[in-house]
Design a protein around this motif. Structure first.
Motif, PDB file in Angstrom:
ATOM      1  N   LEU A  28       0.855  -1.183   0.000  1.00 38.25           N
ATOM      2  CA  LEU A  28       0.000   0.000   0.000  1.00 38.25           C
ATOM      3  C   LEU A  28       0.892   1.233   0.000  1.00 38.25           C
ATOM      4  O   LEU A  28       1.625   1.477   0.955  1.00 38.25           O
ATOM      5  CB  LEU A  28      -0.909   0.005   1.225  1.00 38.25           C
ATOM      6  CG  LEU A  28      -1.963   1.113   1.313  1.00 38.25           C
ATOM      7  CD1 LEU A  28      -3.138   0.660   2.190  1.00 38.25           C
ATOM      8  CD2 LEU A  28      -1.392   2.408   1.889  1.00 38.25           C
ATOM      9  N   SER A  60       1.505   5.374  -2.139  1.00 37.50           N
ATOM     10  CA  SER A  60       1.240   6.337  -3.201  1.00 37.50           C
ATOM     11  C   SER A  60       2.396   6.311  -4.195  1.00 37.50           C
ATOM     12  O   SER A  60       3.468   5.756  -3.922  1.00 37.50           O
ATOM     13  CB  SER A  60       1.114   7.743  -2.602  1.00 37.50           C
ATOM     14  OG  SER A  60       2.363   8.142  -2.046  1.00 37.50           O
ATOM     15  N   TYR A 114      -7.041   3.130  -1.320  1.00 36.59           N
ATOM     16  CA  TYR A 114      -6.015   2.579  -2.194  1.00 36.59           C
ATOM     17  C   TYR A 114      -6.467   1.308  -2.920  1.00 36.59           C
ATOM     18  O   TYR A 114      -5.666   0.614  -3.535  1.00 36.59           O
ATOM     19  CB  TYR A 114      -4.735   2.307  -1.401  1.00 36.59           C
ATOM     20  CG  TYR A 114      -3.912   3.564  -1.185  1.00 36.59           C
ATOM     21  CD1 TYR A 114      -2.917   3.933  -2.077  1.00 36.59           C
ATOM     22  CD2 TYR A 114      -4.153   4.394  -0.095  1.00 36.59           C
ATOM     23  CE1 TYR A 114      -2.169   5.094  -1.882  1.00 36.59           C
ATOM     24  CE2 TYR A 114      -3.410   5.554   0.113  1.00 36.59           C
ATOM     25  CZ  TYR A 114      -2.420   5.891  -0.791  1.00 36.59           C
ATOM     26  OH  TYR A 114      -1.682   7.040  -0.595  1.00 36.59           O
ATOM     27  N   ALA A 138      -3.656   9.606  -1.571  1.00 32.27           N
ATOM     28  CA  ALA A 138      -4.466   8.464  -1.989  1.00 32.27           C
ATOM     29  C   ALA A 138      -5.252   8.799  -3.249  1.00 32.27           C
ATOM     30  O   ALA A 138      -5.759   9.916  -3.397  1.00 32.27           O
ATOM     31  CB  ALA A 138      -5.423   8.066  -0.871  1.00 32.27           C
TER      32      ALA A 138
END
Length: 220
Positions: free
Chosen positions: A96, A98, A138, A207
């Motif tokens: 997880l 960005s 996400y 996100a």
């Protein structure tokens, strides 16, 4: 050193979280899992990686952290109710993160920590790391607590992209601080803005589907 579960702050927190769980270790572990997963916000940027900042009591006070902080806290609170626990250091792909964070750590392979707890006569791997709100933003399903089976990495995200467990470095009774910091610096040299703090930013703001969520949205 890091799992300071005998401190009054940790003891009070554990008593509050497990008040409805009775004396059943599985129910105590379940309550503590969700309290750490969703009550401690998952954030890499600005996390305190100093020895003082990585004590379980300090993580609880900060109210946020990433896999290192949250695994330390979960190991501590489960030990506070007499459940044996370990910290596991691994490497995963398609974590997880960005796009900015991927650039910061140097790709899609991440050093990642989670836990093992001893329940029902066996060690169960479990991951109280990625809180529900960020998983939603996400495009990932949350990892749930199951005392009967391991739940240590997301097999895929909602687009079908495989999330891979690559390797396990070891299982530890306490946080292997010096070794872990050296590993993080080796694997993710761009992660630290200073000696002991990742760069500034917000996974929430970065996100893909962020829309008005606040850091306190899930707090008990």
């Amino acid at each position: 050193m890091f799992l300071d579960y005998n401190t009054p702050t940790l003891q009070k927190y554990v008593a509050t979280v497990t008040a409805g769980a009775g004396s059943d270790p599985q129910e105590q572990a379940r309550a503590l899992y969700y309290a750490v997963r969703d009550g401690i916000f998952y954030e890499v940027y600005g996390a305190d990686m100093s020895p003082t900042g990585l004590r379980a009591s300090a993580v609880l006070e900060a109210g946020q952290g990433f896999c290192v902080q949250k695994s330390v806290l979960f190991a501590a609170v489960t030990r506070a109710v007499g459940i044996p626990s370990k910290i596991i250091v691994t490497e995963v792909r398609n974590h997880l993160a960005s796009e900015r964070m991927r650039r910061m750590v140097g790709g899609d392979v991440f050093v990642h920590l989670f836990n093992a707890v001893y329940l029902g006569g066996r060690w169960i791997k479990t991951t109280p790391v990625f809180n529900k709100a960020l998983c939603t933003l996400y495009g990932m399903d949350t990892l749930e607590f199951d005392p009967a089976r391991d739940s240590h990495h997301h097999p895929f995200d909602r687009t079908g992209r495989t999330m891979e467990f690559l390797r396990q470095y070891g299982e530890f009774d306490d946080l292997p601080y010096d070794w872990l910091l050296a590993l993080l610096r080796q694997k993710h040299p761009g992660m630290f803005a200073g000696d002991e703090t990742p760069g500034s930013g917000s996974l929430l703001d970065e996100a893909p589907a962020a829309s008005g969520l606040t850091r306190t949205s899930e707090r008990p």
